[in-house]
Design a protein around this motif. Structure first.
Motif, PDB file in Angstrom:
ATOM      1  N   GLU A   1      23.818  42.736  14.673  1.00 23.34           N
ATOM      2  CA  GLU A   1      23.752  42.207  16.046  1.00 23.34           C
ATOM      3  C   GLU A   1      23.638  40.689  16.164  1.00 23.34           C
ATOM      4  N   HIS A   2      23.860  39.968  15.094  1.00 20.08           N
ATOM      5  CA  HIS A   2      23.834  38.513  15.187  1.00 20.08           C
ATOM      6  C   HIS A   2      25.228  37.950  14.940  1.00 20.08           C
ATOM      7  N   GLY A   3      25.382  36.655  15.059  1.00 19.59           N
ATOM      8  CA  GLY A   3      26.662  36.031  14.750  1.00 19.59           C
ATOM      9  C   GLY A   3      27.331  35.366  15.935  1.00 19.59           C
ATOM     10  N   VAL A   4      28.217  34.443  15.607  1.00 19.33           N
ATOM     11  CA  VAL A   4      28.910  33.647  16.615  1.00 19.33           C
ATOM     12  C   VAL A   4      29.813  34.505  17.492  1.00 19.33           C
ATOM     13  N   ALA A   5      30.455  35.512  16.895  1.00 19.33           N
ATOM     14  CA  ALA A   5      31.369  36.344  17.677  1.00 19.33           C
ATOM     15  C   ALA A   5      30.651  37.005  18.846  1.00 19.33           C
ATOM     16  N   ILE A   6      29.399  37.364  18.634  1.00 19.92           N
ATOM     17  CA  ILE A   6      28.634  38.009  19.704  1.00 19.92           C
ATOM     18  C   ILE A   6      28.284  37.009  20.804  1.00 19.92           C
ATOM     19  N   THR A   7      27.873  35.811  20.432  1.00 26.41           N
ATOM     20  CA  THR A   7      27.545  34.819  21.468  1.00 26.41           C
ATOM     21  C   THR A   7      28.789  34.458  22.277  1.00 26.41           C
ATOM     22  N   LEU A   8      29.935  34.369  21.598  1.00 22.62           N
ATOM     23  CA  LEU A   8      31.176  34.033  22.296  1.00 22.62           C
ATOM     24  C   LEU A   8      31.580  35.147  23.254  1.00 22.62           C
ATOM     25  N   SER A   9      31.562  36.385  22.767  1.00 21.68           N
ATOM     26  CA  SER A   9      31.937  37.516  23.622  1.00 21.68           C
ATOM     27  C   SER A   9      30.965  37.691  24.775  1.00 21.68           C
ATOM     28  N   ALA A  10      29.688  37.477  24.500  1.00 16.13           N
ATOM     29  CA  ALA A  10      28.681  37.620  25.547  1.00 16.13           C
ATOM     30  C   ALA A  10      28.905  36.588  26.650  1.00 16.13           C
ATOM     31  N   GLU A  11      29.202  35.352  26.251  1.00 16.24           N
ATOM     32  CA  GLU A  11      29.461  34.307  27.253  1.00 16.24           C
ATOM     33  C   GLU A  11      30.677  34.664  28.096  1.00 16.24           C
ATOM     34  N   MET A  12      31.719  35.152  27.434  1.00 13.81           N
ATOM     35  CA  MET A  12      32.946  35.486  28.164  1.00 13.81           C
ATOM     36  C   MET A  12      32.736  36.674  29.100  1.00 13.81           C
ATOM     37  N   ALA A  13      31.792  37.559  28.750  1.00 17.72           N
ATOM     38  CA  ALA A  13      31.519  38.735  29.579  1.00 17.72           C
ATOM     39  C   ALA A  13      30.428  38.476  30.616  1.00 17.72           C
ATOM     40  N   GLY A  14      29.863  37.277  30.604  1.00 17.55           N
ATOM     41  CA  GLY A  14      28.805  36.969  31.565  1.00 17.55           C
ATOM     42  C   GLY A  14      27.488  37.650  31.237  1.00 17.55           C
ATOM     43  N   ARG A  15      27.268  37.951  29.951  1.00 18.78           N
ATOM     44  CA  ARG A  15      26.034  38.585  29.518  1.00 18.78           C
ATOM     45  C   ARG A  15      25.261  37.644  28.606  1.00 18.78           C
ATOM     46  N   THR A  16      23.978  37.917  28.450  1.00 17.64           N
ATOM     47  CA  THR A  16      23.232  37.265  27.385  1.00 17.64           C
ATOM     48  C   THR A  16      23.584  37.981  26.084  1.00 17.64           C
ATOM     49  N   PRO A  17      23.401  37.327  24.935  1.00 11.06           N
ATOM     50  CA  PRO A  17      23.659  38.032  23.673  1.00 11.06           C
ATOM     51  C   PRO A  17      22.854  39.323  23.546  1.00 11.06           C
ATOM     52  N   LYS A  18      21.601  39.322  24.008  1.00  9.93           N
ATOM     53  CA  LYS A  18      20.772  40.527  23.906  1.00  9.93           C
ATOM     54  C   LYS A  18      21.349  41.652  24.772  1.00  9.93           C
ATOM     55  N   GLN A  19      21.765  41.342  25.996  1.00 11.38           N
ATOM     56  CA  GLN A  19      22.380  42.359  26.849  1.00 11.38           C
ATOM     57  C   GLN A  19      23.652  42.902  26.198  1.00 11.38           C
ATOM     58  N   HIS A  20      24.396  42.005  25.561  1.00 10.64           N
ATOM     59  CA  HIS A  20      25.659  42.381  24.932  1.00 10.64           C
ATOM     60  C   HIS A  20      25.426  43.358  23.785  1.00 10.64           C
ATOM     61  N   VAL A  21      24.489  43.038  22.895  1.00 13.68           N
ATOM     62  CA  VAL A  21      24.258  43.927  21.746  1.00 13.68           C
ATOM     63  C   VAL A  21      23.557  45.213  22.168  1.00 13.68           C
ATOM     64  N   ASP A  22      22.717  45.144  23.198  1.00 20.47           N
ATOM     65  CA  ASP A  22      22.096  46.375  23.704  1.00 20.47           C
ATOM     66  C   ASP A  22      23.172  47.354  24.174  1.00 20.47           C
ATOM     67  N   HIS A  23      24.159  46.814  24.868  1.00 18.33           N
ATOM     68  CA  HIS A  23      25.250  47.649  25.377  1.00 18.33           C
ATOM     69  C   HIS A  23      26.023  48.298  24.232  1.00 18.33           C
ATOM     70  N   PHE A  24      26.448  47.478  23.255  1.00 16.13           N
ATOM     71  CA  PHE A  24      27.304  48.020  22.203  1.00 16.13           C
ATOM     72  C   PHE A  24      26.526  48.790  21.139  1.00 16.13           C
ATOM     73  N   HIS A  25      25.234  48.517  21.005  1.00 17.22           N
ATOM     74  CA  HIS A  25      24.410  49.353  20.117  1.00 17.22           C
ATOM     75  C   HIS A  25      24.439  50.797  20.610  1.00 17.22           C
ATOM     76  N   LYS A  26      24.329  50.974  21.917  1.00 17.51           N
ATOM     77  CA  LYS A  26      24.374  52.329  22.487  1.00 17.51           C
ATOM     78  C   LYS A  26      25.772  52.930  22.351  1.00 17.51           C
ATOM     79  N   VAL A  27      26.806  52.112  22.558  1.00 16.07           N
ATOM     80  CA  VAL A  27      28.184  52.595  22.401  1.00 16.07           C
ATOM     81  C   VAL A  27      28.401  53.109  20.977  1.00 16.07           C
ATOM     82  N   LEU A  28      27.921  52.352  19.991  1.00 20.43           N
ATOM     83  CA  LEU A  28      28.077  52.749  18.595  1.00 20.43           C
ATOM     84  C   LEU A  28      27.299  54.021  18.291  1.00 20.43           C
ATOM     85  N   GLN A  29      26.054  54.073  18.753  1.00 18.63           N
ATOM     86  CA  GLN A  29      25.241  55.272  18.529  1.00 18.63           C
ATOM     87  C   GLN A  29      25.896  56.511  19.126  1.00 18.63           C
ATOM     88  N   ASP A  30      26.401  56.374  20.347  1.00 17.36           N
ATOM     89  CA  ASP A  30      27.037  57.525  21.013  1.00 17.36           C
ATOM     90  C   ASP A  30      28.274  57.989  20.252  1.00 17.36           C
TER      91      ASP A  30
END
Length: 664
Positions: A51-80
């Motif tokens: 859940e760390h790395g530049v790609a996450i901060t970049l994608s989060a900015e482009m999606a209008g999310r904080t990095p934490k909101q971004h990884v919380d979302h995709f952590h659940k997507v991966l688990q599901d």
């Protein structure tokens, strides 16, 4: 009994997975874990979200999310997704849990105190407009090799050249297009070259795939100091004075996540030190499943980092790295529309159908691919025509002619029973040596052997005593078929097991016990069930058509005059609450602060949004002068503007605007 620690590469929490990922690191790991448990071994299977790395901060900015909101979302997507595919992780963790910070920090301190880390000042690209250093993914510029003006920060997509971002001509920010300058910054380097001798001696003893050993040795030969920190506020902070604003590179902290995830598993089971029974025991067998793009990190960098630890951690024993798994001859690519929508896939097909198809064509020694026609053939000819047919015809005959009970075995067919047991030994060897493709072929040979025996013996023409023996022998084959196929198609195998009259899970017995256990004569069997549905041509043709449909530009809307456009009143609104409209997958009921009033807005973005809490507090653009409209019984007093993407929605970033402000 072996103690076996199994890991699969931590998936990056920056987007959904596809079948290419599953074929590389996850299905092989899950099948191996299931098989080794059946053998009665002490198995621990660990994974988690990276859940760390530049790609996450970049994608989060482009999606209008904080990095934490971004990884919380995709952590659940991966688990599901892993749940849908029935993966049997003993623990699925994430690298944002506090214990990972502690473990990574200790790794760093041990390397530092042992003299393997050095502080250096280097020139890096800096954005004066953004007031920060920019990593490669944030940088574009002119390629120093071919002159392409839109080259990425690490590789030119036109000529394929690799370089440092600082080599770009006229580098600029990918986010703001502002020019970048070189500015000195302090970082910490891991002196990998000091591990060359130990790594060479260690890897020379490995009997891995030749391509893995050769690939790793080439990296070892070229080892040099490598920066392990970068300038960012998203990641694990460097635990030293004067290191403010510095975090570890994701490639450094991610593999340590295997250890921290095991620590979390131990804490959750109430035995905080139990992780040491695996990571600190030299008799543990550590098997790490990865794709070939991860070879350097698991065969070189992480082993070197571990060699520099004061704690005697395990080094990897087996590294079954797989090649790439493509889609109809090309790499999976969501941006190009070359992918399979998994949400609709699992509405039409089962997890076992895709697990078997991937296993049967696993990219073990060379790249392989998923094709819809091959998927259909595997499902219809093999799963349905061989496996399902043997089970169904035998159980239907048992119900019709033998009172639905397991018959007495009067005459064991030694030749047939010896043949299917030989196949079972070959299947076990295939699982044990990471050959899923071969295991799949042998499983179908086992099903074919059962069908051929049934046909040759013609139980419908046999005497009552011979009939009972024929069916008893065939049921033994089906019992072994359930056992053999369980690692690959666990849901189907369990269903077959229960159709044989067992009330407990197949996993309550070991491979050896089931192999040698006679079926209990006289046990009543439940009514037969169809195991697999036929995959029809029209369904497959529809899926192929989705891929082959070219992307066309949307038709242009009629032009409007400036006077007509001025009639539209766009204002800033801040979302106060969000809830789903009953009986609608798509509609959300939003309460929006418009400055002087609060309005109810009904928006059709619900199908693209899993976590509604992400919306609360967001500033959005509202069409404020539309007449009220009633949707699903709720009056909407305006319309929210958002970009609809293939995998979600994107809202404009409006940090400084106030509710009620006019957008002009």
């Amino acid at each position: 009994m072996e103690k076996i620690l199994i890991t699969s590469a931590l998936p990056y929490a920056n987007g959904p997975l596809h079948f290419g990922h599953i074929a590389g690191a996850y299905l092989p790991g899950d099948c191996y874990a299931r098989f080794k448990r059946l053998q009665g071994n002490d198995v621990l299977y660990i994974c988690g979200s990276d859940e760390h790395g530049v790609a996450i901060t970049l994608s989060a900015e482009m999606a209008g999310r904080t990095p934490k909101q971004h990884v919380d979302h995709f952590h659940k997507v991966l688990q599901d997704f892993f749940t849908q595919l029935e993966f049997s992780f003993d623990h699925y963790s994430r690298t944002t849990w506090p214990g990972h910070v502690e473990t990574t920090t200790q790794y760093f301190r041990d390397l530092l105190e042992s003299g393997y880390i050095e502080e250096r000042v280097t020139q890096q690209l800096y954005s004066e407009q953004d007031k920060r250093f920019l990593a490669d993914r944030y940088v574009v510029g002119t390629c120093p090799k071919c002159g392409f003006a839109e080259a990425r920060g690490d590789e030119c997509q036109k000529c394929g050249s690799s370089y440092e971002a600082t080599d770009l001509i006229h580098p600029r920010s990918k986010l703001t297009n502002s020019p970048l300058i070189l500015k000195p910054t302090k970082h910490w380097f891991l002196l990998f070259d000091r591990f060359k001798h130990d790594l060479t001696a260690w890897i020379s003893k490995k009997e891995w795939k030749p391509n893995v050993v050769k690939f790793a040795q080439n990296y070892i030969d070229d080892l040099r100091p490598r920066a392990i920190t970068r300038d960012s506020d998203w990641g694990i902070p460097v635990p030293l004075p004067g290191a403010e604003g510095k975090v570890f590179y994701v490639w450094f902290d991610a593999p340590i996540g295997y250890i921290s995830a095991t620590k979390e598993w131990a804490q959750k089971k109430g035995a905080p030190d139990a992780w040491k029974d695996y990571w600190c025991d030299p008799h543990t067998k550590l098997v790490q499943f990865i794709g070939k793009d991860n070879i350097p990190f698991h065969a070189v960098f992480f082993p070197a980092m571990t060699m520099g630890q004061k704690q005697p951690y395990k080094l990897v024993d087996e590294l079954p790295a797989n090649e790439f798994y493509n889609l109809e001859g090309k790499q999976f690519s969501k941006s190009e529309g070359w992918y399979i929508d998994l949400a609709t896939f699992f509405q039409k097909f089962t997890a076992d159908q895709i697990r078997y198809t991937i296993a049967a064509n696993a990219p073990e020694n060379q790249d392989s691919e998923f094709t819809w026609k091959d998927f259909q053939r595997r499902c219809n000819t093999e799963l349905l025509g061989k496996y399902g047919n043997l089970v169904n015809r035998t159980l239907v005959f048992t119900q019709a002619h033998l009172h639905g009970k397991i018959p007495v075995l009067h005459i064991p067919d030694e030749e047939f029973l010896s043949h299917i047991k030989t196949l079972m030994h070959q299947i076990a060897e295939a699982y044990d040596t990471f050959h899923l493709r071969k295991a799949s072929q042998l499983i179908m040979e086992l099903a074919h052997a059962g069908n051929a025996y049934f046909d040759a013996q013609k139980p419908w023409k046999a005497t009552p005593e011979a009939q009972q023996s024929i069916i008893a022998n065939t049921l033994k084959c089906i019992q072994l078929l359930a056992l053999a196929s369980y690692p690959i198609i666990p849901a189907t195998a369990e269903k077959v097991w229960h159709l044989l009259g067992y009330t407990q899970s197949l996993t309550t017995k070991t491979w050896k016990e089931i192999l040698n256990e006679p079926l209990q004569a006289g046990r009543a069997l439940p009514a037969p069930q169809i195991l697999f549905q036929k995959v029809e041509d029209e369904v497959i043709n529809m899926e192929i058509a989705k891929l082959e449909t070219p992307k066309v530009e949307a038709p242009k809307s009629p032009t409007v005059t400036i006077d007509e456009f001025r009639k539209v009143e766009l204002r800033i609104g801040q979302i106060l609450s969000a809830e789903r409209v009953p009986k609608s997958k798509r509609l959300l009921k939003l309460s929006v602060d418009m400055g002087k009033e609060t309005r109810t807005i009904v928006s059709g973005i619900g199908e693209k949004m899993d976590d509604l809490s992400f919306l609360v507090g967001k500033k959005v653009i509202i069409v404020a002068n539309l007449p009220p409209a009633t949707l699903m019984g709720v009056e909407s007093q305006g319309m929210l503007l958002a970009a609809t993407l293939s995998d979600g929605i994107e809202l404009p970033e409006l940090k400084d605007a106030k509710p009620g402000d006019l957008v002009s």
